[in-house]
Design a protein around this motif. Structure first.
Motif, PDB file in Angstrom:
ATOM      1  N   PHE A 168       0.825  -1.211   0.000  1.00 26.17           N
ATOM      2  CA  PHE A 168       0.000   0.000   0.000  1.00 26.17           C
ATOM      3  C   PHE A 168       0.857   1.257   0.000  1.00 26.17           C
ATOM      4  CE2 PHE A 168      -1.885   3.301   2.804  1.00 26.17           C
ATOM      5  CZ  PHE A 168      -2.798   3.806   1.882  1.00 26.17           C
ATOM      6  N   GLU A 169       1.893   1.312   0.835  1.00 29.08           N
ATOM      7  CA  GLU A 169       2.732   2.507   0.921  1.00 29.08           C
ATOM      8  C   GLU A 169       3.395   2.801  -0.420  1.00 29.08           C
ATOM      9  OE1 GLU A 169       5.880   5.189   1.271  1.00 29.08           O
ATOM     10  OE2 GLU A 169       6.257   3.061   0.853  1.00 29.08           O
ATOM     11  N   ALA A 170       3.907   1.759  -1.072  1.00 35.57           N
ATOM     12  CA  ALA A 170       4.553   1.958  -2.370  1.00 35.57           C
ATOM     13  C   ALA A 170       3.533   2.401  -3.421  1.00 35.57           C
ATOM     14  CB  ALA A 170       5.250   0.674  -2.809  1.00 35.57           C
ATOM     15  N   ALA A 171       2.361   1.749  -3.439  1.00 35.71           N
ATOM     16  CA  ALA A 171       1.324   2.108  -4.409  1.00 35.71           C
ATOM     17  C   ALA A 171       0.810   3.526  -4.161  1.00 35.71           C
ATOM     18  CB  ALA A 171       0.170   1.112  -4.329  1.00 35.71           C
ATOM     19  N   ALA A 172       0.687   3.920  -2.903  1.00 34.78           N
ATOM     20  CA  ALA A 172       0.220   5.261  -2.567  1.00 34.78           C
ATOM     21  C   ALA A 172       1.239   6.315  -2.987  1.00 34.78           C
ATOM     22  CB  ALA A 172      -0.052   5.360  -1.072  1.00 34.78           C
ATOM     23  N   ARG A 173       2.517   6.015  -2.774  1.00 30.49           N
ATOM     24  CA  ARG A 173       3.564   6.978  -3.128  1.00 30.49           C
ATOM     25  C   ARG A 173       3.625   7.198  -4.639  1.00 30.49           C
ATOM     26  NH1 ARG A 173       8.476   4.945  -3.062  1.00 30.49           N
ATOM     27  NH2 ARG A 173       7.862   3.547  -1.364  1.00 30.49           N
ATOM     28  N   HIS A 174       3.478   6.125  -5.404  1.00 27.73           N
ATOM     29  CA  HIS A 174       3.542   6.229  -6.866  1.00 27.73           C
ATOM     30  C   HIS A 174       2.178   6.487  -7.505  1.00 27.73           C
ATOM     31  CE1 HIS A 174       7.723   4.973  -7.037  1.00 27.73           C
ATOM     32  NE2 HIS A 174       7.457   3.888  -6.319  1.00 27.73           N
ATOM     33  N   GLU A 175       1.108   6.224  -6.736  1.00 25.06           N
ATOM     34  CA  GLU A 175      -0.247   6.171  -7.304  1.00 25.06           C
ATOM     35  C   GLU A 175      -0.243   5.308  -8.572  1.00 25.06           C
ATOM     36  OE1 GLU A 175      -3.067   9.617  -5.651  1.00 25.06           O
ATOM     37  OE2 GLU A 175      -2.064  10.140  -7.530  1.00 25.06           O
ATOM     38  N   SER A 176       0.388   4.155  -8.401  1.00 26.08           N
ATOM     39  CA  SER A 176       0.505   3.214  -9.513  1.00 26.08           C
ATOM     40  C   SER A 176       0.815   1.835  -8.965  1.00 26.08           C
ATOM     41  CB  SER A 176       1.619   3.645 -10.477  1.00 26.08           C
ATOM     42  OG  SER A 176       1.941   2.605 -11.382  1.00 26.08           O
ATOM     43  N   VAL A 225      -9.321   4.871  -5.663  1.00 26.22           N
ATOM     44  CA  VAL A 225     -10.380   4.882  -6.679  1.00 26.22           C
ATOM     45  C   VAL A 225      -9.742   4.404  -7.972  1.00 26.22           C
ATOM     46  CG1 VAL A 225     -11.969   6.285  -8.033  1.00 26.22           C
ATOM     47  CG2 VAL A 225     -11.652   6.751  -5.591  1.00 26.22           C
ATOM     48  N   ARG A 226     -10.295   3.323  -8.554  1.00 27.23           N
ATOM     49  CA  ARG A 226      -9.757   2.787  -9.802  1.00 27.23           C
ATOM     50  C   ARG A 226     -10.401   3.530 -10.967  1.00 27.23           C
ATOM     51  NH1 ARG A 226      -9.316   0.081  -4.881  1.00 27.23           N
ATOM     52  NH2 ARG A 226      -7.968  -1.781  -5.069  1.00 27.23           N
ATOM     53  N   ASN A 227      -9.570   4.072 -11.838  1.00 28.74           N
ATOM     54  CA  ASN A 227     -10.071   4.834 -12.980  1.00 28.74           C
ATOM     55  C   ASN A 227      -9.313   4.387 -14.225  1.00 28.74           C
ATOM     56  OD1 ASN A 227     -11.124   6.667 -14.739  1.00 28.74           O
ATOM     57  ND2 ASN A 227     -10.155   8.469 -13.818  1.00 28.74           N
ATOM     58  N   LYS A 228      -9.890   3.409 -14.944  1.00 25.26           N
ATOM     59  CA  LYS A 228      -9.256   2.824 -16.129  1.00 25.26           C
ATOM     60  C   LYS A 228      -7.869   2.314 -15.771  1.00 25.26           C
ATOM     61  CE  LYS A 228     -11.950   5.581 -19.397  1.00 25.26           C
ATOM     62  NZ  LYS A 228     -11.940   6.543 -20.521  1.00 25.26           N
ATOM     63  N   GLN A 229      -6.822   2.923 -16.333  1.00 23.82           N
ATOM     64  CA  GLN A 229      -5.464   2.442 -16.087  1.00 23.82           C
ATOM     65  C   GLN A 229      -4.803   3.129 -14.887  1.00 23.82           C
ATOM     66  OE1 GLN A 229      -4.296  -0.138 -17.893  1.00 23.82           O
ATOM     67  NE2 GLN A 229      -6.326  -0.095 -18.848  1.00 23.82           N
ATOM     68  N   ARG A 230      -5.543   3.994 -14.196  1.00 24.35           N
ATOM     69  CA  ARG A 230      -4.952   4.745 -13.097  1.00 24.35           C
ATOM     70  C   ARG A 230      -5.611   4.391 -11.774  1.00 24.35           C
ATOM     71  NH1 ARG A 230      -5.914   9.967 -12.824  1.00 24.35           N
ATOM     72  NH2 ARG A 230      -4.007  10.350 -11.628  1.00 24.35           N
ATOM     73  N   VAL A 231      -4.879   4.625 -10.695  1.00 21.50           N
ATOM     74  CA  VAL A 231      -5.460   4.517  -9.358  1.00 21.50           C
ATOM     75  C   VAL A 231      -5.193   5.838  -8.643  1.00 21.50           C
ATOM     76  CG1 VAL A 231      -5.318   2.017  -9.124  1.00 21.50           C
ATOM     77  CG2 VAL A 231      -3.347   3.417  -8.484  1.00 21.50           C
ATOM     78  N   VAL A 232      -6.176   6.333  -7.938  1.00 18.98           N
ATOM     79  CA  VAL A 232      -6.073   7.620  -7.242  1.00 18.98           C
ATOM     80  C   VAL A 232      -6.450   7.408  -5.783  1.00 18.98           C
ATOM     81  CG1 VAL A 232      -6.873  10.007  -7.135  1.00 18.98           C
ATOM     82  CG2 VAL A 232      -6.667   8.858  -9.354  1.00 18.98           C
ATOM     83  N   LEU A 233      -5.645   7.951  -4.884  1.00 20.85           N
ATOM     84  CA  LEU A 233      -5.922   7.812  -3.460  1.00 20.85           C
ATOM     85  C   LEU A 233      -7.204   8.550  -3.071  1.00 20.85           C
ATOM     86  CD1 LEU A 233      -2.366   8.370  -1.975  1.00 20.85           C
ATOM     87  CD2 LEU A 233      -3.742   6.327  -1.602  1.00 20.85           C
ATOM     88  N   ALA A 286      -9.264   9.190   2.678  1.00 17.41           N
ATOM     89  CA  ALA A 286      -8.834   8.265   3.736  1.00 17.41           C
ATOM     90  C   ALA A 286      -7.517   7.605   3.362  1.00 17.41           C
ATOM     91  CB  ALA A 286      -9.911   7.210   3.969  1.00 17.41           C
ATOM     92  N   GLY A 287      -7.347   7.296   2.072  1.00 14.90           N
ATOM     93  CA  GLY A 287      -6.111   6.675   1.614  1.00 14.90           C
ATOM     94  C   GLY A 287      -4.916   7.582   1.806  1.00 14.90           C
ATOM     95  N   LYS A 288      -5.078   8.886   1.504  1.00 19.84           N
ATOM     96  CA  LYS A 288      -3.981   9.841   1.687  1.00 19.84           C
ATOM     97  C   LYS A 288      -3.586   9.939   3.159  1.00 19.84           C
ATOM     98  CE  LYS A 288      -5.080  12.770  -2.300  1.00 19.84           C
ATOM     99  NZ  LYS A 288      -5.516  14.119  -2.755  1.00 19.84           N
ATOM    100  N   LEU A 289      -4.598  10.014   4.030  1.00 23.27           N
ATOM    101  CA  LEU A 289      -4.327  10.119   5.459  1.00 23.27           C
ATOM    102  C   LEU A 289      -3.618   8.876   5.974  1.00 23.27           C
ATOM    103  CD1 LEU A 289      -4.693  11.584   8.168  1.00 23.27           C
ATOM    104  CD2 LEU A 289      -6.943  10.496   8.360  1.00 23.27           C
ATOM    105  N   ALA A 305      -6.480  -5.067  -1.971  1.00 20.36           N
ATOM    106  CA  ALA A 305      -7.867  -5.506  -1.775  1.00 20.36           C
ATOM    107  C   ALA A 305      -8.054  -6.096  -0.383  1.00 20.36           C
ATOM    108  CB  ALA A 305      -8.240  -6.523  -2.856  1.00 20.36           C
ATOM    109  N   VAL A 306      -7.079  -6.908   0.066  1.00 25.86           N
ATOM    110  CA  VAL A 306      -7.143  -7.495   1.411  1.00 25.86           C
ATOM    111  C   VAL A 306      -7.099  -6.390   2.461  1.00 25.86           C
ATOM    112  CG1 VAL A 306      -5.900  -8.911   3.084  1.00 25.86           C
ATOM    113  CG2 VAL A 306      -6.181  -9.723   0.737  1.00 25.86           C
ATOM    114  N   LEU A 307      -6.244  -5.409   2.238  1.00 19.28           N
ATOM    115  CA  LEU A 307      -6.114  -4.302   3.190  1.00 19.28           C
ATOM    116  C   LEU A 307      -7.417  -3.503   3.270  1.00 19.28           C
ATOM    117  CD1 LEU A 307      -4.288  -2.707   5.098  1.00 19.28           C
ATOM    118  CD2 LEU A 307      -3.469  -1.399   3.127  1.00 19.28           C
ATOM    119  N   GLU A 308      -8.024  -3.206   2.137  1.00 19.87           N
ATOM    120  CA  GLU A 308      -9.281  -2.468   2.130  1.00 19.87           C
ATOM    121  C   GLU A 308     -10.387  -3.265   2.817  1.00 19.87           C
ATOM    122  OE1 GLU A 308      -9.059   0.417  -1.776  1.00 19.87           O
ATOM    123  OE2 GLU A 308      -9.576  -1.696  -2.092  1.00 19.87           O
ATOM    124  N   SER A 309     -10.365  -4.572   2.615  1.00 19.02           N
ATOM    125  CA  SER A 309     -11.370  -5.425   3.257  1.00 19.02           C
ATOM    126  C   SER A 309     -11.178  -5.428   4.769  1.00 19.02           C
ATOM    127  CB  SER A 309     -11.280  -6.846   2.696  1.00 19.02           C
ATOM    128  OG  SER A 309     -12.173  -7.701   3.364  1.00 19.02           O
TER     129      SER A 309
END
Length: 307
Positions: free
Chosen positions: A15-23, A55-63, A66-69, A43-47
């Motif tokens: 999660f930390e790596a994905a959040a930092r890159h938003e990818s 938020v999944r948007n086509k080929q991108r993911v955006v925090l 709550a995700g940013k915090l 997905a496991v973490l969100e569950s």
């Protein structure tokens, strides 16, 4: 006993790596996993948390908000864990360490040159240093004590007086167009100011019965090392603690154009949280530091009393 399940370290790292890159793609490359593995961990973490982090948007993911915090909190926790792990590895079976917040120029010019003596007396205790120039909340950092310049009014702390300081103007010798016989002549040159002591020049001139609005005019630098370098580069007059420069004026290419005793209106203190339980490293360092400060005052009596 915990009543909830803490997410796995693997999920938090993903999660930390994905959040930092938003990818998810870049996160997968960074921690050597497949993109689908990153997606599953998120997905496991969100569950587990019961909240959307991306938020999944086509080929991108955006925090999400709550995700940013959560990402900023997790990043701080992981940095703290990294630091604590490295500290333990570095210490081995030693007697511990003290995380000390310091003023950078004070540490470089006064504290560090004396630390060999502390290391000789207490070879099993390590002093880690980090820079803090303003008052901070100990509970929100890893620091256990700090060297503070100012008044002993830091909320929630105890303060041990160390010493005061004399301040002097310095400049490069080639800056002067004529010998300085009166302090008001310094106002003909650019004044270099400290952002942490913005009215230092004004107070210095007022002590000499000079009241002029131009004493507040000039560029500002955050660190005394910058002020000293600026003065040495011929950019103007700097007002600095005398013990920062008195033994290396020639080496720095500096001179004191008008030398008159002038005590600053603040002092140096060792501060530490009042209510915390303090271990052996702080106790040993505190005793040693107070002894060093007392010895220093004997050599320079004008430092003896708070201004």
């Amino acid at each position: 006993m915990r009543q909830f399940k803490i997410p796995s370290m693997a999920a938090l790292m993903a999660f930390e790596a994905a959040a930092r890159h938003e990818s998810f793609t870049l996160a997968a490359k960074e921690i050597s996993l497949t993109e689908s593995a990153i997606s599953r961990q998120i997905a496991v973490l969100e569950s587990t948390l019961g909240i959307r982090l991306f938020v999944r948007n086509k080929q991108r993911v955006v925090l999400t908000h709550a995700g940013k915090l959560y990402a900023s909190q997790i990043r701080r926790a992981m940095q703290s864990l990294d630091r604590d792990t490295l500290n333990v590895m570095a210490l081995g079976n030693s007697g511990g360490y003290l995380d000390l917040a310091v003023l950078p120029t004070f540490a470089s010019h006064w504290l560090i040159p004396r630390l060999h003596n502390f290391n000789t007396c207490h070879p099993d205790v390590s002093i880690n240093m980090g820079v803090k120039t303003d008052i901070f909340t100990f509970s929100e950092t890893h620091f256990e004590a700090a060297i503070h310049y100012g008044a002993p009014t830091w909320p929630g702390t105890s303060a041990d007086y160390l010493f005061g300081e004399e301040v002097v103007p310095v400049c490069a010798a080639n800056v002067l167009t004529a010998p300085v016989t009166h302090p008001e002549q310094l106002l003909h040159y650019p004044l270099l100011h400290s952002t942490t002591r913005p009215d230092a020049w004004r107070k210095w001139f007022l002590d000499l019965d000079i009241d002029s609005p131009t004493t507040m005019v000039g560029v500002r630098y955050e660190l005394h090392t910058m002020l000293i370098s600026g003065a040495a580069a011929g950019l103007g007059m700097a007002l600095v603690p005398k013990f920062f420069v008195e033994n290396q004026l020639d080496q720095l290419g500096l001179m004191i154009p008008f030398d008159t005793p002038s005590l600053s209106d603040s002092s140096y203190y060792l501060v530490y949280p009042t209510e915390s339980s303090h271990g052996k490293p702080l106790a040993l360092f505190r005793a040693w530091l107070l002894e060093q400060a007392a010895s220093y005052i004997k050599q320079a009596p004008y430092h003896a009393l708070p201004a």
